[in-house]
Every structure is written in structure tokens, then in C-alpha cells.
Design a protein around this motif. Structure first.
Motif, short mmCIF file in Angstrom:
data_model
loop_
_atom_site.label_atom_id
_atom_site.label_comp_id
_atom_site.label_asym_id
_atom_site.label_seq_id
_atom_site.Cartn_x
_atom_site.Cartn_y
_atom_site.Cartn_z
N GLN A 413 48.34 75.81 66.13
CA GLN A 413 48.90 75.43 67.49
C GLN A 413 48.25 76.29 68.63
O GLN A 413 48.09 75.74 69.77
CB GLN A 413 50.52 75.70 67.49
CG GLN A 413 51.12 74.78 66.54
CD GLN A 413 52.92 75.11 66.51
OE1 GLN A 413 53.09 75.44 67.61
NE2 GLN A 413 53.55 74.73 65.75
N ALA A 417 46.58 75.05 72.26
CA ALA A 417 47.30 75.36 73.31
C ALA A 417 47.16 76.83 73.98
O ALA A 417 46.61 76.87 75.05
CB ALA A 417 48.88 75.45 72.78
N LYS A 422 47.09 76.67 77.94
CA LYS A 422 48.17 75.65 77.87
C LYS A 422 49.32 75.60 77.06
O LYS A 422 49.16 76.54 76.26
CB LYS A 422 47.42 73.94 77.48
CG LYS A 422 46.20 73.93 78.34
CD LYS A 422 45.68 72.53 77.90
CE LYS A 422 44.53 72.05 78.84
NZ LYS A 422 44.60 71.83 80.16
N LYS A 423 50.14 75.10 77.48
CA LYS A 423 51.58 75.20 76.72
C LYS A 423 51.42 73.62 75.43
O LYS A 423 51.16 72.68 75.60
CB LYS A 423 52.77 74.93 77.56
CG LYS A 423 52.90 75.91 78.52
CD LYS A 423 54.25 75.55 79.38
CE LYS A 423 54.42 76.69 80.31
NZ LYS A 423 55.64 76.52 81.32
N ILE A 424 52.06 74.30 74.44
CA ILE A 424 51.96 73.28 73.31
C ILE A 424 52.85 71.96 73.52
O ILE A 424 52.45 70.82 73.20
CB ILE A 424 52.57 74.07 71.86
CG1 ILE A 424 52.14 73.09 70.64
CG2 ILE A 424 53.96 74.45 72.01
CD1 ILE A 424 50.86 72.81 70.45
N SER A 425 53.76 72.14 74.42
CA SER A 425 54.43 70.81 74.69
C SER A 425 53.90 69.79 75.73
O SER A 425 54.11 68.77 75.53
CB SER A 425 55.74 71.36 75.35
OG SER A 425 55.61 71.97 76.51
N GLU A 426 52.93 70.43 76.26
CA GLU A 426 51.89 69.50 77.11
C GLU A 426 50.81 68.80 76.25
O GLU A 426 50.15 67.90 76.86
CB GLU A 426 51.35 70.39 78.27
CG GLU A 426 52.18 71.25 79.14
CD GLU A 426 51.49 72.16 79.90
OE1 GLU A 426 50.53 72.32 80.01
OE2 GLU A 426 52.13 72.67 80.93
N THR A 427 50.63 69.27 74.96
CA THR A 427 49.48 68.53 74.15
C THR A 427 49.69 67.27 73.90
O THR A 427 48.68 66.57 73.16
CB THR A 427 49.03 69.71 73.09
OG1 THR A 427 50.05 69.84 72.32
CG2 THR A 427 48.67 71.08 73.98
N ARG A 428 50.86 66.87 73.37
CA ARG A 428 51.24 65.61 72.72
C ARG A 428 50.73 65.68 71.48
O ARG A 428 50.01 64.68 70.93
CB ARG A 428 50.36 64.33 73.47
CG ARG A 428 51.19 64.09 74.87
CD ARG A 428 50.85 62.77 75.22
NE ARG A 428 49.24 62.56 75.48
CZ ARG A 428 48.52 61.47 75.43
NH1 ARG A 428 49.14 60.41 75.29
NH2 ARG A 428 47.32 61.49 76.00
N HIS A 431 52.56 67.41 64.61
CA HIS A 431 52.77 68.56 63.85
C HIS A 431 52.76 68.09 62.38
O HIS A 431 53.55 67.06 62.21
CB HIS A 431 54.08 69.38 64.46
CG HIS A 431 53.76 69.89 65.82
ND1 HIS A 431 53.88 71.20 66.13
CD2 HIS A 431 53.94 69.26 67.02
CE1 HIS A 431 53.68 71.44 67.42
NE2 HIS A 431 53.74 70.29 68.25
N LYS A 476 50.08 61.68 70.13
CA LYS A 476 51.44 60.99 70.05
C LYS A 476 51.47 59.88 71.07
O LYS A 476 50.97 59.84 72.24
CB LYS A 476 52.60 61.92 70.53
CG LYS A 476 53.11 62.92 69.50
CD LYS A 476 53.95 63.81 69.87
CE LYS A 476 54.54 64.65 68.65
NZ LYS A 476 55.73 65.74 69.19
#
Length: 581
Positions: A413, A417, A422-428, A431, A476
Motif C-alpha cells: 500500500q 500511496a 497520495k492517500k490509499i483511498s484515492e488510488t482505487r 486489496h 476498481k
């Protein structure tokens, strides 16, 4: 594919005749123990080794019934119509009370399942004993997945007394004399002892980190085994053993049943009443009682036309039934059209579908006897357009002086990120639910981290370093049935004492020239300044083709360079190549 070693003379003796040239329906290699040691360790180590001829036979990985001499001989004799496939029976003990294995609730934390059976009045010789032990090892390496799924324990029933208890205890509370040892050890001491054992050290990881270890006791508190590591010395089997108690502990109950069936069916022929197995009761923590072994027979029906069509032959229903019977699948024509009723014995756990039965019919018929035919449909294979474009780009990018790299599709991760700002939530990112290491937590959403890690591993190489990669990333996508999709990307980096933005920009222009996209707004391609935390402020541009964004290029931010343990400026380009198809 498992390899089974059988002594030539024992095999010929069991088959009832000698062969000058011995051909099997699976691959075989003739060798000897002396030859094997000589080849692997040298002639000096081979002196004194046996000259007995061995056949090293490769058998299909799903044919567990062929993993020992007994199964091979039985299969060959049935195949040659010299023997009828035996009927395996589960019987009650003469005493009237079956051996009982009680499972406690503590085992749920380690290996929750167990099955058991008894081979009564069995007669061992040295060869039978060796085969018995070797079958256990072959099963452990194959279906048992190196004891992680199932572990087999075999015990001299006359040295222990039921009912038996399968429980789990803290390692400090377990103490017994393990197989072939002269004193007692605690489970903790055993873990230290076997760390240097060439055989058992490979299994320690299965339970060593667990808070409790599985253990089996008899009614007097004698330890039978600590699965999946070692049996107790008290109940070890010898050539004089007449009654064998077999237990299998497992994380998968279905696999445990198959393994138990395989052990008892292969060696029940040496019992006083051949092919009979004494039942055992297994009592679960909720009070439910199950009887093992199951030795389940089941029947399947299929048409002769199905087999003829799939195999490419034209045989009568009766002939097909005979072919299947030779493969230990008792079969007969039902008289209803071309229907065939096939009985699958407990030794053939590999038969799951009608296609498996069809395959056995083809083996019995002989693949070399199937007539060759011309395919009804002619097709010409073509490369996928995306792969063709990828290959063409690879050649020209290499000609431009860049070296191709190939990196893992999984990464951490942090790589996609934090290290890129960057933030992991922004990467699509997709997991991994149970990652084995921190390096493989997510499917990569960008090719850039892989190339930067490649540079970090090759910092001693002469500058400049010019790398590229064309491969897939995973994103995703809720519109897809699996919730994610692959996207083919092109990424290039230039690493030198100066950023070399003009080099990367030139590579972009050359790539667009190859893709026949002109530099123009609207109908061609152009770049436009944009802010991106991965790149240095004011040194990043977005790439537009026909008005749509396809990627970005620029000089990497110093923080990103430091996070990947690099010391020189670096410029990068990454874009999607699927829009160019």
C-alpha cells in the motif's frame, strides 16, 4: 506429478510374471539406489548402496490410489482383466464396541477436524511396512499439502486403549516421548529440537505460532501424537503390529476423509479378512457422532454417445462399459437406450464429473488407438490487438535507448500511496484479503513505483538510467462483474544528475509519432500544466489525446525520490495505451 519408487522384483512378483520390457500407462524410469546416490552425491558415497533395480514411476497428481505398490499392482491387474476390482467394506468390531475418538472444542483454534479407522489383524513384512510408511509420506506431500491440510497418524492399537481424546493445549502443558527419542520433551522443547531436523523442520511453522497445540491422548493419558509434527514413541508401529489405529487430523474434512479412505483401502488387503476395515466413532464437541471410514460408493449415469463423441471413437455401449470396468469403475449398460451406469469406488476420489469418466474411457481405449480426424472448423489465430500494439511499442522504445523492466503486479500500500504523496483511498486499489507479506498487499494501480524500486536496486549502474515498462495495472470498477478491471499502461523514467524533462518529453513525442497522433489541440495530442503531489510543483503536465486525458509526465517531487531511497533527480511519464487501439 508425484513419483513413486517401486522395486522391480517386488512389482513382478506381485504381478505374477517377469517382463523383459516393462511398459506402463504412465512414465517410468529404471534406476537403482546406488545409481541415484552416485548421481547426486558422487561414486564415493554410493559404495555399499543397494543394486536392487527400482522403477521411478510418475503418476497423475489426482490418482492417490497409485501412490504405492499395492495400488499400482491392483490397478494393473484390474486393467489387464486378471482381477476384479475389490469391494471395500466397513465392518463392526468383533467385540461389538467401536474405538472412539472424542474431539474437544479447544481444537477449533488449530485443526478442528479428525477422522479415524482400524485395520484389524493385519500382517506386515518389511516390504509392506516400508510401503505403508511411504504412502503416508506421499499423501502428506500431495493431497495433504505438506501436512497443512491433513496430517496422518498411525499407531499400534495393542499398546494403547480407547476412548481417545483429541484436544489442544498450551505447548508448555504438553510433555511426551516423541518417536525414536529416549526421553520426554515438552512441546516447546520439541520445536527447538526439530528446528535442525532436515525432515520435520519444514512442518513446524504450521502450529508454532499458535497459542495451543493439537494433541491426542488415550484413556490412560498416553500421548499418541502431536499433529502435524510427530507421533509418540509409545504407540509406534513395528513389523509385529497386528492392529493399526489410524487417525487423520485436518483443517479440511473432505480431504481428511479421502486420505483415510486411501490409507485403509490400500492396505486392508493384508488384513485377515481382506478389504475390510473396522469402523471408528468420532464424537464432535457438539455431541454429534460420525462413523468412519465412509468407504462410500456412488453411481453415475451417462450415455455411450457422449463418450464416443468426446473421445472421437465409435464403440458399443457394452464395449465402453468394459473399458470403464478395466479402470476400476464397475460399469454396465442399463438397457435404456445407450445409457451406462458407472459405480465410483472410494479409491477414485478424482472422479467428480462425467468428463472424468470419459477420460478414463479414453485411457482404457488407448490414446494411440483413437483415429486421427481433420477438424471440422478451420481457424487462424491472431494476436490480440492490445498485445500486438504492446509488442510494437516495446521494440521502438528499446530502439529509443530505454531498457525494459518487468515488475510484480502486486505491491505494498505504501508504494502506490504514501511514497507517491497520495492517500490509499484515492488510488482505487484492489486489496489482497490475506497478504503473505507487506510487499504484496494490493494490486498495483501505477507502474511508476516498480520502476523506481528497480532504479534503487541498480544505483551502482552508470548514469543515466533510462527504463520503461508496458504492462497491466488493476483498478476498481463497479461496472465489471468482478469489481475490477485491467488497464494496459506505458511508463518510462529518466534518472540522472539533471532531471532530463526534455528526454521524457521527447519520448512522449516519439511515442505519439509511432501511434500516428499529431500534435494539435482537439484532433491530436497536447500537454497542459497540472498539479500532482507526485511531481514537483510547476513541473507536471497532463497528456490529452482527442480531448481526453490519457496520462501525465513531469519531474518527480524530491520527497518521492527520497522515499524510494534515490539521490538524483528523476523525470517520469505514464499513460494509458488502450485508447490508441
Amino acid at each position: 506429478m508425484p513419483t513413486v519408487g517401486v522395486k522391480r522384483d517386488l512389482l513382478f512378483q506381485a504381478l505374477g510374471r517377469t517382463y523383459n520390457i516393462f511398459l506402463l500407462f504412465f512414465f517410468q524410469l529404471q534406476t537403482s539406489e546406488k545409481e541415484i546416490i552416485s548421481r547426486e552425491q558422487g561414486d564415493s558415497k554410493a559404495s555399499g548402496a543397494s543394486d536392487i533395480i527400482l522403477y521411478k514411476i510418475d503418476v497423475p497428481a489426482n490418482r492417490y490410489d497409485l501412490l504405492c505398490l499395492e495400488g499400482l499392482v491392483r490397478g494393473l491387474q484390474v486393467f489387464k482383466n486378471k482381477l476384479e476390482a475389490p469391494r471395500y467394506r466397513r465392518v463392526s468390531p468383533v467385540s461389538g464396541e467401536a474405538q472412539k475418538l472424542i474431539i474437544t472444542k479447544e481444537t477449533a483454534a488449530v485443526r478442528p477436524h479428525a477422522v479415524a479407522a482400524v485395520l484389524r489383524n493385519i500382517t506386515f513384512t518389511q516390504e509392506r511396512y516400508d510401503s505403508f510408511i511411504e504412502l503416508q509420506e506421499k499423501l502428506h506431500q500431495n493431497i495433504c499439502r505438506k501436512r497443512t491440510i491433513v496430517a496422518i497418524g498411525t499407531h499400534d492399537l495393542d499398546t494403547i486403549s480407547g476412548p481417545f481424546t483429541y484436544t489442544a493445549k498450551p505447548p508448555g502443558d504438553i510433555s511426551f516421548k516423541p518417536l525414536n527419542q529416549t526421553k520426554e520433551y515438552t512441546a516447546t522443547e520439541l520445536m527447538s529440537l526439530y528446528k535442525t531436523d532436515s525432515h520435520l523442520r519444514h512442518y513446524l511453522h504450521i502450529i508454532e505460532d499458535k497459542p495451543v497445540y493439537p494433541i491426542i491422548y488415550d484413556s490412560n493419558g498416553i500421548v499418541l501424537s502431536m499433529p502435524p509434527i510427530i507421533n509418540g514413541n509409545h504407540s509406534k508401529i513395528t513389523l509385529n503390529t497386528k492392529n493399526v489405529f489410524i487417525e487423520c487430523t485436518a483443517t479440511d474434512l473432505t480431504k481428511a476423509k479421502i486420505v483415510l479412505d486411501m490409507m485403509v483401502t490400500m492396505f486392508s488387503e493384508y488384513c485377515a479378512e481382506p478389504f475390510t476395515v473396522e469402523k471408528a466413532e468420532v464424537v464432535y464437541p457438539d455431541g454429534k457422532t460420525c462413523i468412519y471410514p465412509e468407504l462410500a460408493y456412488r453411481k453415475e449415469k451417462l450415455s455411450g454417445e457422449f463418450i464416443n463423441r468426446k473421445v472421437g471413437i465409435n464403440e458399443s455401449t457394452e464395449k465402453i462399459a468394459q473399458l470403464l470396468t478395466r479402470m476400476c469403475l464397475r460399469s454396465q449398460a442399463t438397457g435404456v437406450g445407450d445409457e451406462i451406469e458407472v459405480e465410483i469406488p472410494p479409491t477414485r476420489s478424482d472422479v467428480i464429473h462425467a468428463c472424468d469418466i470419459m477420460e478414463d474411457a479414453a485411457i482404457a481405449y488407448g490414446f494411440n488407438n483413437i483415429p486421427r480426424t481433420t477438424p471440422r472448423t478451420y481457424t487462424i489465430a491472431n494476436q490480440l490487438p492490445l498485445n500486438k500494439l504492446t509488442e510494437l511499442l516495446r521494440q521502438d522504445l528499446a530502439a529509443a535507448g530505454f531498457t525494459e523492466a518487468l515488475n510484480f503486479a502486486l505491491c505494498s500500500q505504501e508504494d502506490i500511496a504514501d511514497k507517491l504523496g497520495k492517500k490509499i483511498s484515492e488510488t482505487r486499489a484492489a486489496h489482497i484479503s490475506n497478504p503473505k507479506t507487506a510487499e504484496f498487499q494490493v494490486a498495483r494501480t501505477t507502474l511508476l513505483p516498480g520502476l523506481l524500486k528497480t532504479i534503487a536496486a541498480n544505483r551502482k549502474m552508470p548514469l543515466p538510467l533510462k527504463l520503461f515498462e508496458i504492462s497491466d495495472v488493476v483498478l476498481k470498477d463497479e461496472t465489471k462483474d468482478v469489481g475490477a478491471r485491467n488497464s494496459r499502461r506505458f511508463c518510462a523514467v529518466y534518472y540522472n544528475k539533471n532531471p532530463g524533462f526534455e528526454v521524457i518529453h521527447g519520448l512522449l513525442d516519439r511515442t505519439m509519432q509511432l501511434l500516428k497522433v499529431k500534435p494539435a489541440h482537439g484532433d491530436g495530442y497536447h500537454i497542459q500544466a497540472v498539479d500532482d503531489s507526485t511531481f514537483f510543483p510547476g513541473r507536471c503536465a497532463e497528456i490529452f489525446v482527442h480531448g481526453n486525458s490519457v496520462g501525465r509526465l513531469g519531474v518527480l517531487h524530491p520527497d518521492v525520490i527520497n522515499r524510494f531511497e534515490l539521490t538524483m533527480p528523476c523525470s517520469a511519464l505514464e499513460m494509458d495505451i488502450e485508447p490508441f487501439l
